[in-house]
Write a protein that holds these residues in place. Structure first.
Motif, short mmCIF file in Angstrom:
data_model
loop_
_atom_site.label_atom_id
_atom_site.label_comp_id
_atom_site.label_asym_id
_atom_site.label_seq_id
_atom_site.Cartn_x
_atom_site.Cartn_y
_atom_site.Cartn_z
N ARG A 154 20.56 50.68 13.00
CA ARG A 154 20.89 51.53 14.16
C ARG A 154 22.27 51.18 14.69
O ARG A 154 23.06 52.07 15.04
CB ARG A 154 19.84 51.38 15.25
N ARG A 166 24.14 58.26 19.06
CA ARG A 166 24.09 59.29 18.04
C ARG A 166 22.65 59.65 17.67
O ARG A 166 22.33 60.81 17.45
CB ARG A 166 24.84 58.84 16.77
N TYR A 172 24.70 49.91 12.98
CA TYR A 172 25.63 50.40 11.95
C TYR A 172 25.89 51.89 12.11
O TYR A 172 27.05 52.34 12.06
CB TYR A 172 25.03 50.10 10.57
N ASN A 173 24.83 52.67 12.33
CA ASN A 173 24.99 54.12 12.50
C ASN A 173 25.76 54.46 13.76
O ASN A 173 26.55 55.41 13.77
CB ASN A 173 23.61 54.79 12.53
N GLU A 174 25.54 53.68 14.83
CA GLU A 174 26.26 53.95 16.07
C GLU A 174 27.74 53.58 15.94
O GLU A 174 28.62 54.29 16.44
CB GLU A 174 25.63 53.17 17.23
N VAL A 175 28.02 52.47 15.26
CA VAL A 175 29.41 52.00 15.10
C VAL A 175 30.24 52.99 14.29
O VAL A 175 31.44 53.17 14.55
CB VAL A 175 29.42 50.59 14.46
N LYS A 176 29.62 53.67 13.33
CA LYS A 176 30.36 54.65 12.53
C LYS A 176 30.87 55.81 13.38
O LYS A 176 31.85 56.46 13.02
CB LYS A 176 29.47 55.18 11.40
N SER A 177 30.16 56.08 14.47
CA SER A 177 30.58 57.13 15.43
C SER A 177 30.73 58.51 14.79
O SER A 177 31.59 59.29 15.17
CB SER A 177 31.90 56.74 16.11
N ARG A 178 29.88 58.81 13.83
CA ARG A 178 29.88 60.16 13.29
C ARG A 178 29.28 61.11 14.32
O ARG A 178 28.47 60.70 15.14
CB ARG A 178 29.07 60.21 12.00
#
Length: 306
Positions: free
Chosen positions: A285, A171, A287-293
């Motif tokens: 980073r 992302r 965390y942001n990737e796991v959210k998959s927004r």
């Protein structure tokens, strides 16, 4: 067919001239082309200008983000919508000279799959900006092994390269790094950065710092290894200091060392905080990737793909 991707942010006074120069340059090549313009949540009248351009030019498609997602997201959006056999990415402020496009296309036709425009100089940047850029590229080279010195987002990418970059699921992206990471047969062309005709750069120091952090963490885990190295270094130092202290104690040479203790605590505490900060950046980073927004949200479209 050629695709040209132009990220735009608050360029209402410049975008028409940029589009006109790009069109005139490509027409001389006799190639079919499309121009994809991504409005990165502009707060000025840029979108109205883009809608007008798309209405008058069948080869132009414009997409508007729901908010400002950043240039990296705009580049990825443009690549995702490009349909050409080759795609040219460039800035909308004419600091990437369109007259370089014919040379880039000629190298592509010779078989080069990535043609990169590299800066011969950095224009009228301040000494601090030059130093910061040089330091960033040196650190990036040490961390990742990719030499991006004076690299730019002005590139020609073959269709297969575009497809590989677009299908990457991450992302938070660093386009210059991704274009280097994919490899392929490459060629460099050089240009001098002209002065902006209107406005000023939208890259604040904070945005540049965030981009640098994204670049470092996207292409290397070496900072985490640096944390381990610091731990080993302090372990060795503490063993030596412990042996020295014990020897001095047994020989009766021990003296008060309050200042030394305070300094050691401050040094060790600082290193621990820096280490935790580095680890925190990588966890953020993940965390942001796991959210998959999604990388971006398109709120409006105009042009042939409407």
């Amino acid at each position: 067919m050629l695709s040209v991707v132009l990220p735009v942010y608050n360029e209402e006074n410049q975008i028409e001239k940029t589009v006109a120069e790009v069109k005139n340059t490509i027409k001389q090549l006799g190639e079919e082309y499309e121009i994809i313009i991504i409005d990165d949540g502009s707060t000025d009248n840029s979108w109205e200008v883009l809608k007008n351009l798309a209405d008058k030019n069948a080869e132009i498609s414009a997409y508007r983000f729901s908010r400002n997602f950043g240039k990296e997201a705009a580049l990825m959006a443009g690549l995702s919508h490009a349909k050409g056999d080759a795609c040219i990415t460039m800035d909308a402020d004419l600091q990437h000279p369109p007259e370089l496009i014919p040379e880039m296309v000629s190298y592509w036709k010779e078989g080069f799959e990535v043609v990169e425009a590299v800066k011969k100089d950095r224009g009228k940047e301040t000494s601090f900006s030059r130093f910061s850029a040089s330091l960033f590229y040196k650190i990036m080279y040490r961390l990742s092994g990719f030499n991006l010195e004076n690299a730019s987002d002005f590139k020609l990418l073959d269709r297969k390269v575009v497809d590989e970059i677009v299908r990457m699921p991450e992302r938070e992206t660093f386009f210059r790094g991704l274009a280097a990471w994919v490899g392929y047969k490459r060629k460099e062309v050089y240009f001098s950065v002209p002065e902006r005709e209107t406005g000023k750069s939208r890259w604040s120091k904070i945005k540049l710092f965030r981009l640098a952090i994204t670049a470092f963490t996207s292409f290397s885990s070496l900072p985490l290894q640096f944390v381990t190295f610091m731990g080993i270094l302090f372990l060795i130092g503490s063993v030596i200091l412990g042996i020295q202290t014990l020897v001095m104690k047994l020989k009766g040479w021990a003296i008060g060392g309050f200042t030394t203790v305070i300094l050691l605590l401050l040094i060790i505490g600082s290193c621990l905080m820096i280490s935790l900060g580095m680890i925190g950046i990588y966890i953020a980073r993940i965390y942001n990737e796991v959210k998959s927004r999604p990388r971006y949200i398109i709120s409006e479209k105009c042009g042939k793909d409407k």
